[in-house]
Design a protein around this motif. Structure first.
Motif, mmCIF file in Angstrom:
data_model
loop_
_atom_site.group_PDB
_atom_site.id
_atom_site.type_symbol
_atom_site.label_atom_id
_atom_site.label_comp_id
_atom_site.label_asym_id
_atom_site.label_seq_id
_atom_site.Cartn_x
_atom_site.Cartn_y
_atom_site.Cartn_z
ATOM 1 N N TRP A 152 -81.975 27.542 46.068
ATOM 2 C CA TRP A 152 -80.856 28.038 46.870
ATOM 3 C C TRP A 152 -81.075 29.507 47.228
ATOM 4 O O TRP A 152 -81.614 30.266 46.433
ATOM 5 N N GLY A 153 -80.623 29.884 48.417
ATOM 6 C CA GLY A 153 -80.592 31.298 48.758
ATOM 7 C C GLY A 153 -81.821 31.776 49.484
ATOM 8 O O GLY A 153 -82.668 30.988 49.893
ATOM 9 N N PRO A 154 -81.912 33.082 49.649
ATOM 10 C CA PRO A 154 -83.000 33.647 50.444
ATOM 11 C C PRO A 154 -84.356 33.534 49.752
ATOM 12 O O PRO A 154 -84.454 33.139 48.592
ATOM 13 N N ARG A 155 -85.360 33.897 50.505
ATOM 14 C CA ARG A 155 -86.729 33.910 50.010
ATOM 15 C C ARG A 155 -86.820 34.761 48.736
ATOM 16 O O ARG A 155 -86.284 35.858 48.679
ATOM 17 N N ARG A 156 -87.502 34.238 47.747
ATOM 18 C CA ARG A 156 -87.740 35.010 46.522
ATOM 19 C C ARG A 156 -88.838 36.042 46.786
ATOM 20 O O ARG A 156 -89.818 35.741 47.471
ATOM 21 N N VAL A 157 -88.682 37.195 46.184
ATOM 22 C CA VAL A 157 -89.672 38.264 46.335
ATOM 23 C C VAL A 157 -90.267 38.547 44.956
ATOM 24 O O VAL A 157 -89.548 38.614 43.961
ATOM 25 N N ARG A 158 -91.576 38.680 44.911
ATOM 26 C CA ARG A 158 -92.250 39.060 43.662
ATOM 27 C C ARG A 158 -92.456 40.581 43.644
ATOM 28 O O ARG A 158 -92.571 41.211 44.700
ATOM 29 N N ALA A 159 -92.566 41.120 42.443
ATOM 30 C CA ALA A 159 -92.761 42.566 42.321
ATOM 31 C C ALA A 159 -94.047 43.006 43.018
ATOM 32 O O ALA A 159 -94.091 44.055 43.664
ATOM 33 N N ASP A 160 -95.102 42.170 42.928
ATOM 34 C CA ASP A 160 -96.361 42.579 43.574
ATOM 35 C C ASP A 160 -96.240 42.594 45.098
ATOM 36 O O ASP A 160 -96.933 43.350 45.773
ATOM 37 N N ALA A 171 -94.571 55.882 47.546
ATOM 38 C CA ALA A 171 -94.825 55.765 46.108
ATOM 39 C C ALA A 171 -93.717 54.900 45.511
ATOM 40 O O ALA A 171 -92.536 55.250 45.613
ATOM 41 N N VAL A 172 -94.116 53.765 44.949
ATOM 42 C CA VAL A 172 -93.127 52.907 44.291
ATOM 43 C C VAL A 172 -92.914 53.461 42.885
ATOM 44 O O VAL A 172 -93.801 53.385 42.039
ATOM 45 N N GLU A 173 -91.748 54.060 42.661
ATOM 46 C CA GLU A 173 -91.491 54.725 41.363
ATOM 47 C C GLU A 173 -91.143 53.729 40.277
ATOM 48 O O GLU A 173 -91.505 53.914 39.114
ATOM 49 N N SER A 174 -90.388 52.697 40.634
ATOM 50 C CA SER A 174 -90.025 51.699 39.624
ATOM 51 C C SER A 174 -89.592 50.416 40.313
ATOM 52 O O SER A 174 -89.110 50.440 41.454
ATOM 53 N N ILE A 175 -89.816 49.308 39.615
ATOM 54 C CA ILE A 175 -89.289 48.005 40.030
ATOM 55 C C ILE A 175 -88.662 47.406 38.770
ATOM 56 O O ILE A 175 -89.363 47.144 37.789
ATOM 57 N N THR A 176 -87.347 47.248 38.801
ATOM 58 C CA THR A 176 -86.611 46.873 37.592
ATOM 59 C C THR A 176 -85.862 45.567 37.818
ATOM 60 O O THR A 176 -85.273 45.367 38.885
ATOM 61 N N ALA A 177 -85.873 44.711 36.809
ATOM 62 C CA ALA A 177 -85.078 43.482 36.888
ATOM 63 C C ALA A 177 -83.598 43.846 36.920
ATOM 64 O O ALA A 177 -83.130 44.663 36.129
ATOM 65 N N ASP A 178 -82.876 43.242 37.868
ATOM 66 C CA ASP A 178 -81.468 43.579 38.072
ATOM 67 C C ASP A 178 -80.746 42.309 38.511
ATOM 68 O O ASP A 178 -81.342 41.218 38.478
ATOM 69 N N THR A 179 -79.495 42.431 38.916
ATOM 70 C CA THR A 179 -78.761 41.258 39.412
ATOM 71 C C THR A 179 -77.881 41.651 40.594
ATOM 72 O O THR A 179 -77.407 42.787 40.683
ATOM 73 N N PHE A 180 -77.707 40.684 41.508
ATOM 74 C CA PHE A 180 -76.670 40.780 42.536
ATOM 75 C C PHE A 180 -75.443 40.041 42.032
ATOM 76 O O PHE A 180 -75.573 38.935 41.470
ATOM 77 N N ASP A 181 -74.273 40.585 42.270
ATOM 78 C CA ASP A 181 -73.057 39.786 42.137
ATOM 79 C C ASP A 181 -72.893 38.974 43.421
ATOM 80 O O ASP A 181 -73.170 39.481 44.520
ATOM 81 N N ILE A 182 -72.438 37.740 43.289
ATOM 82 C CA ILE A 182 -72.159 36.903 44.467
ATOM 83 C C ILE A 182 -70.782 36.259 44.294
ATOM 84 O O ILE A 182 -70.203 36.284 43.202
ATOM 85 N N HIS A 183 -70.283 35.702 45.387
ATOM 86 C CA HIS A 183 -69.093 34.858 45.256
ATOM 87 C C HIS A 183 -69.435 33.722 44.313
ATOM 88 O O HIS A 183 -70.526 33.152 44.412
ATOM 89 N N PRO A 184 -68.539 33.355 43.413
ATOM 90 C CA PRO A 184 -68.842 32.270 42.486
ATOM 91 C C PRO A 184 -69.252 31.002 43.231
ATOM 92 O O PRO A 184 -68.576 30.583 44.175
ATOM 93 N N MET A 185 -70.398 30.457 42.853
ATOM 94 C CA MET A 185 -70.881 29.188 43.422
ATOM 95 C C MET A 185 -71.285 28.311 42.258
ATOM 96 O O MET A 185 -72.176 28.678 41.499
ATOM 97 N N ASP A 186 -70.629 27.175 42.108
ATOM 98 C CA ASP A 186 -70.915 26.270 40.984
ATOM 99 C C ASP A 186 -70.912 27.039 39.661
ATOM 100 O O ASP A 186 -71.786 26.843 38.814
#
Ligand code: SAH
Length: 201
Positions: A152-160, A171-186
């Protein structure tokens, strides 16, 4: 940029139900970045949607421009700015051609826009960002992550892929695992994201 150019994006704002990302409040990550004092100076919100992140940055003192291809989203963003007594320039414009805006900004935010582009447009987008962000300026980019299971949802992006997209002139200073809030779905209220902090050389 005409309304006809991207009717599918405008349609996501005129459908009966809100778009999953259009949560009526800023993303917690951009709230945190603003509270940390990172969303400062002249700031561009590229693909701002209905403007919550842009408006929050403005409420914390940034000098904000928000652009989006969806006229309905921009109209809502302008209405919110006026209701809240905030000054933000909201314009219908193409994030792939930001140079046309004649802007020079200190900071760019991208909440869920990089991941909408295919490979060719991805390269155009990065060049377009470079045309408006001053040297040493920072781009805070949050995109859908390959850590999100399912399809489900948009194209997944990898850090690389983020590293590759911003390999030349940035210069890519950091790539950190994070989360988007979305409207509740299931029962799901968050999806996995990457937050990239990228500085223009
Ligand atoms: N940043 C907003 C919206 C994210 S959804 C938020 O966090 O709520 C992706 C947004 O990108 C949509 O509003 C869509 O209209 C916009 N968009 C898609 N292609 C675009 C382009 N070429 N130029 C500008 N905006 C674009």
């Amino acid at each position: 940029m005409t309304e006809q150019a991207h009717p599918e994006w405008d349609a996501s704002y005129t459908a009966g139900t809100p778009a999953p990302w259009d949560i009526g409040r800023p993303q917690p990550t951009f709230v945190r970045l603003a509270e940390e004092g990172r969303l400062t100076g002249r700031l561009l919100d590229a693909g701002c949607g209905t403007g919550e992140n842009a408006l929050f940055a403005a409420s914390r003192g940034a000098d904000v421009t928000g652009i989006d291809v969806a006229p309905t989203a921009i109209a809502r963003a302008r209405a919110k700015a006026s209701e809240r007594g905030l000054t933000v320039r909201f314009e219908v414009a193409d994030a792939l051609d930001l140079g046309r805006l004649g802007l020079a900004v200190d900071t760019v935010i991208d909440s869920g826009v990089f991941h909408v582009f295919g490979d060719d447009d991805r390269a155009r987008y990065v060049a377009s960002l470079a045309a408006v962000l001053r040297p040493a300026g920072a781009c805070y980019l949050m995109c859908f992550s390959d850590r999100q299971p399912g399809t489900w949802g948009p194209r997944r992006v990898r850090a690389d892929e983020l590293l590759a997209a911003f390999s030349d002139g940035w210069a890519v200073e950091s790539i950190t695992a994070d989360t988007f809030d979305i409207h509740p779905m299931d029962g799901t209220t968050q999806v996995q994201a990457w937050l990239a902090v990228i500085r223009r050389n």
